[in-house]
Design a protein around this motif. Structure first.
Motif, PDB file in Angstrom:
ATOM      1  N   PRO A  68     -22.546   1.926 -45.399  1.00 48.29           N
ATOM      2  CA  PRO A  68     -22.426   2.716 -46.639  1.00 48.29           C
ATOM      3  C   PRO A  68     -23.674   2.645 -47.513  1.00 48.29           C
ATOM      4  CG  PRO A  68     -20.500   1.321 -46.302  1.00 48.29           C
ATOM      5  CD  PRO A  68     -21.517   0.917 -45.287  1.00 48.29           C
ATOM      6  N   GLY A  69     -23.938   3.751 -48.197  1.00 49.17           N
ATOM      7  CA  GLY A  69     -25.026   3.799 -49.168  1.00 49.17           C
ATOM      8  C   GLY A  69     -26.393   4.079 -48.587  1.00 49.17           C
ATOM      9  N   LEU A  70     -26.476   4.359 -47.295  1.00 51.83           N
ATOM     10  CA  LEU A  70     -27.781   4.596 -46.678  1.00 51.83           C
ATOM     11  C   LEU A  70     -28.076   6.074 -46.454  1.00 51.83           C
ATOM     12  CD1 LEU A  70     -28.080   1.624 -44.157  1.00 51.83           C
ATOM     13  CD2 LEU A  70     -28.995   1.826 -46.476  1.00 51.83           C
ATOM     14  N   GLY A  71     -27.286   6.947 -47.046  1.00 51.14           N
ATOM     15  CA  GLY A  71     -27.592   8.371 -47.027  1.00 51.14           C
ATOM     16  C   GLY A  71     -27.099   9.108 -45.797  1.00 51.14           C
ATOM     17  N   PRO A  72     -27.623  10.331 -45.627  1.00 54.50           N
ATOM     18  CA  PRO A  72     -27.138  11.213 -44.563  1.00 54.50           C
ATOM     19  C   PRO A  72     -27.301  10.656 -43.147  1.00 54.50           C
ATOM     20  CG  PRO A  72     -28.559  12.413 -46.083  1.00 54.50           C
ATOM     21  CD  PRO A  72     -28.614  10.975 -46.476  1.00 54.50           C
ATOM     22  N   LEU A  73     -28.345   9.899 -42.898  1.00 54.05           N
ATOM     23  CA  LEU A  73     -28.510   9.350 -41.542  1.00 54.05           C
ATOM     24  C   LEU A  73     -27.365   8.416 -41.180  1.00 54.05           C
ATOM     25  CD1 LEU A  73     -32.351   8.754 -41.189  1.00 54.05           C
ATOM     26  CD2 LEU A  73     -30.940  10.474 -40.076  1.00 54.05           C
ATOM     27  N   ALA A  74     -26.875   7.666 -42.163  1.00 59.16           N
ATOM     28  CA  ALA A  74     -25.725   6.797 -41.915  1.00 59.16           C
ATOM     29  C   ALA A  74     -24.488   7.631 -41.622  1.00 59.16           C
ATOM     30  CB  ALA A  74     -25.480   5.876 -43.105  1.00 59.16           C
ATOM     31  N   GLY A  75     -24.348   8.763 -42.292  1.00 62.31           N
ATOM     32  CA  GLY A  75     -23.231   9.663 -42.024  1.00 62.31           C
ATOM     33  C   GLY A  75     -23.314  10.261 -40.634  1.00 62.31           C
ATOM     34  N   ILE A  76     -24.504  10.645 -40.227  1.00 60.81           N
ATOM     35  CA  ILE A  76     -24.692  11.183 -38.882  1.00 60.81           C
ATOM     36  C   ILE A  76     -24.343  10.120 -37.845  1.00 60.81           C
ATOM     37  CG2 ILE A  76     -26.398  12.028 -37.219  1.00 60.81           C
ATOM     38  CD1 ILE A  76     -27.815  13.369 -39.673  1.00 60.81           C
ATOM     39  N   GLU A  77     -24.781   8.891 -38.078  1.00 58.26           N
ATOM     40  CA  GLU A  77     -24.450   7.799 -37.164  1.00 58.26           C
ATOM     41  C   GLU A  77     -22.939   7.624 -37.047  1.00 58.26           C
ATOM     42  OE1 GLU A  77     -25.116   2.996 -36.604  1.00 58.26           O
ATOM     43  OE2 GLU A  77     -25.097   3.850 -38.618  1.00 58.26           O
ATOM     44  N   ALA A  78     -22.240   7.635 -38.175  1.00 62.43           N
ATOM     45  CA  ALA A  78     -20.783   7.457 -38.159  1.00 62.43           C
ATOM     46  C   ALA A  78     -20.114   8.596 -37.385  1.00 62.43           C
ATOM     47  CB  ALA A  78     -20.249   7.397 -39.586  1.00 62.43           C
ATOM     48  N   GLY A  79     -20.567   9.819 -37.609  1.00 63.90           N
ATOM     49  CA  GLY A  79     -19.993  10.966 -36.910  1.00 63.90           C
ATOM     50  C   GLY A  79     -20.248  10.914 -35.416  1.00 63.90           C
ATOM     51  N   LEU A  80     -21.469  10.591 -35.035  1.00 63.07           N
ATOM     52  CA  LEU A  80     -21.802  10.528 -33.611  1.00 63.07           C
ATOM     53  C   LEU A  80     -21.106   9.366 -32.912  1.00 63.07           C
ATOM     54  CD1 LEU A  80     -25.598  11.467 -33.674  1.00 63.07           C
ATOM     55  CD2 LEU A  80     -23.662  12.896 -32.925  1.00 63.07           C
ATOM     56  N   THR A  81     -20.866   8.287 -33.642  1.00 64.12           N
ATOM     57  CA  THR A  81     -20.139   7.157 -33.078  1.00 64.12           C
ATOM     58  C   THR A  81     -18.680   7.526 -32.806  1.00 64.12           C
ATOM     59  OG1 THR A  81     -21.588   5.573 -34.182  1.00 64.12           O
ATOM     60  CG2 THR A  81     -19.456   4.747 -33.469  1.00 64.12           C
ATOM     61  N   ALA A  82     -18.113   8.393 -33.650  1.00 64.90           N
ATOM     62  CA  ALA A  82     -16.698   8.769 -33.535  1.00 64.90           C
ATOM     63  C   ALA A  82     -16.443   9.925 -32.573  1.00 64.90           C
ATOM     64  CB  ALA A  82     -16.152   9.128 -34.908  1.00 64.90           C
ATOM     65  N   THR A  83     -17.458  10.700 -32.268  1.00 62.60           N
ATOM     66  CA  THR A  83     -17.252  11.890 -31.436  1.00 62.60           C
ATOM     67  C   THR A  83     -16.915  11.519 -30.000  1.00 62.60           C
ATOM     68  OG1 THR A  83     -18.164  14.036 -30.823  1.00 62.60           O
ATOM     69  CG2 THR A  83     -19.687  12.198 -30.797  1.00 62.60           C
ATOM     70  N   LYS A  84     -16.182  12.418 -29.361  1.00 68.24           N
ATOM     71  CA  LYS A  84     -15.813  12.219 -27.961  1.00 68.24           C
ATOM     72  C   LYS A  84     -16.436  13.294 -27.070  1.00 68.24           C
ATOM     73  CE  LYS A  84     -11.416  10.195 -29.378  1.00 68.24           C
ATOM     74  NZ  LYS A  84     -11.613  10.289 -30.807  1.00 68.24           N
ATOM     75  N   THR A  85     -17.297  14.131 -27.645  1.00 65.24           N
ATOM     76  CA  THR A  85     -17.914  15.208 -26.873  1.00 65.24           C
ATOM     77  C   THR A  85     -19.407  14.967 -26.722  1.00 65.24           C
ATOM     78  OG1 THR A  85     -18.252  16.556 -28.863  1.00 65.24           O
ATOM     79  CG2 THR A  85     -16.197  16.894 -27.641  1.00 65.24           C
ATOM     80  N   ASP A  86     -19.981  15.630 -25.731  1.00 70.10           N
ATOM     81  CA  ASP A  86     -21.428  15.494 -25.492  1.00 70.10           C
ATOM     82  C   ASP A  86     -22.250  16.353 -26.448  1.00 70.10           C
ATOM     83  OD1 ASP A  86     -21.101  13.712 -23.378  1.00 70.10           O
ATOM     84  OD2 ASP A  86     -20.974  15.323 -21.892  1.00 70.10           O
ATOM     85  N   PHE A  87     -21.633  17.410 -26.970  1.00 70.95           N
ATOM     86  CA  PHE A  87     -22.341  18.321 -27.855  1.00 70.95           C
ATOM     87  C   PHE A  87     -21.732  18.260 -29.250  1.00 70.95           C
ATOM     88  CE2 PHE A  87     -22.814  19.946 -23.583  1.00 70.95           C
ATOM     89  CZ  PHE A  87     -24.188  20.112 -23.496  1.00 70.95           C
ATOM     90  N   ASN A  88     -22.596  18.208 -30.259  1.00 70.63           N
ATOM     91  CA  ASN A  88     -22.146  18.056 -31.633  1.00 70.63           C
ATOM     92  C   ASN A  88     -22.994  18.916 -32.550  1.00 70.63           C
ATOM     93  OD1 ASN A  88     -20.224  15.576 -31.417  1.00 70.63           O
ATOM     94  ND2 ASN A  88     -22.017  15.073 -30.195  1.00 70.63           N
ATOM     95  N   LEU A  89     -22.338  19.502 -33.534  1.00 72.88           N
ATOM     96  CA  LEU A  89     -23.024  20.250 -34.573  1.00 72.88           C
ATOM     97  C   LEU A  89     -22.779  19.508 -35.880  1.00 72.88           C
ATOM     98  CD1 LEU A  89     -24.464  22.776 -35.752  1.00 72.88           C
ATOM     99  CD2 LEU A  89     -22.191  23.818 -35.963  1.00 72.88           C
ATOM    100  N   VAL A  90     -23.865  19.085 -36.530  1.00 68.86           N
ATOM    101  CA  VAL A  90     -23.751  18.355 -37.792  1.00 68.86           C
ATOM    102  C   VAL A  90     -24.102  19.300 -38.922  1.00 68.86           C
ATOM    103  CG1 VAL A  90     -24.582  16.391 -39.151  1.00 68.86           C
ATOM    104  CG2 VAL A  90     -24.386  16.184 -36.654  1.00 68.86           C
ATOM    105  N   ILE A  91     -23.189  19.417 -39.892  1.00 65.74           N
ATOM    106  CA  ILE A  91     -23.447  20.253 -41.071  1.00 65.74           C
ATOM    107  C   ILE A  91     -23.167  19.432 -42.316  1.00 65.74           C
ATOM    108  CG2 ILE A  91     -23.087  22.478 -39.957  1.00 65.74           C
ATOM    109  CD1 ILE A  91     -20.279  22.558 -40.959  1.00 65.74           C
ATOM    110  N   ALA A  92     -23.932  19.696 -43.356  1.00 64.21           N
ATOM    111  CA  ALA A  92     -23.767  18.976 -44.626  1.00 64.21           C
ATOM    112  C   ALA A  92     -22.956  19.826 -45.595  1.00 64.21           C
ATOM    113  CB  ALA A  92     -25.127  18.654 -45.219  1.00 64.21           C
ATOM    114  N   CYS A  93     -22.130  19.168 -46.353  1.00 59.92           N
ATOM    115  CA  CYS A  93     -21.257  19.867 -47.271  1.00 59.92           C
ATOM    116  C   CYS A  93     -21.984  20.274 -48.555  1.00 59.92           C
ATOM    117  CB  CYS A  93     -20.051  18.999 -47.608  1.00 59.92           C
ATOM    118  SG  CYS A  93     -18.795  19.902 -48.485  1.00 59.92           S
ATOM    119  N   ASP A  94     -23.106  19.679 -48.831  1.00 61.75           N
ATOM    120  CA  ASP A  94     -23.806  20.035 -50.066  1.00 61.75           C
ATOM    121  C   ASP A  94     -25.193  20.557 -49.764  1.00 61.75           C
ATOM    122  OD1 ASP A  94     -24.880  17.678 -49.213  1.00 61.75           O
ATOM    123  OD2 ASP A  94     -24.686  16.641 -51.115  1.00 61.75           O
TER     124      ASP A  94
END
Length: 94
Positions: A68-94
């Motif tokens: 927590p608190g390390l910005g968007p790269l930390a969010g991308i890491e969390a998302g990629l860690t949780a994904t179960k697919t080989d292909f991912n699209l990352v979009i920011a809400c703001d």
């Protein structure tokens, strides 16, 4: 091709003073518009947020930052860690 849409919604909104994801543009909030868009692409959606209580009504998978608190790269890491697919699209809400 299976694809997961990872939506980053973990901003602190320090300059805005309120959660930008919950601001309305027209009849929908920004996060509602992004989730609606994501559903046109994939049924696999991960919302990365450190305040999941604000997003419970959207009924999508949620994960929190591993670092927590390390910005968007930390969010991308969390998302990629949780994904179960080989292909991912990352979009920011703001």
């Amino acid at each position: 091709m299976k694809l997961t849409v990872i939506i980053l919604a973990g901003g602190k909104s320090s300059r805005m003073g309120q959660n930008k994801a919950l601001l309305k543009i027209g009849e929908q909030t920004i996060i509602e518009q992004l989730i609606q868009f994501a559903k046109t692409i994939s049924k696999d959606i991960i919302l990365v947020t450190n305040s999941p209580e604000e997003y419970q009504s959207f009924q999508v998978e949620m994960v929190q930052d591993i670092h927590p608190g390390l910005g968007p790269l930390a969010g991308i890491e969390a998302g990629l860690t949780a994904t179960k697919t080989d292909f991912n699209l990352v979009i920011a809400c703001d």
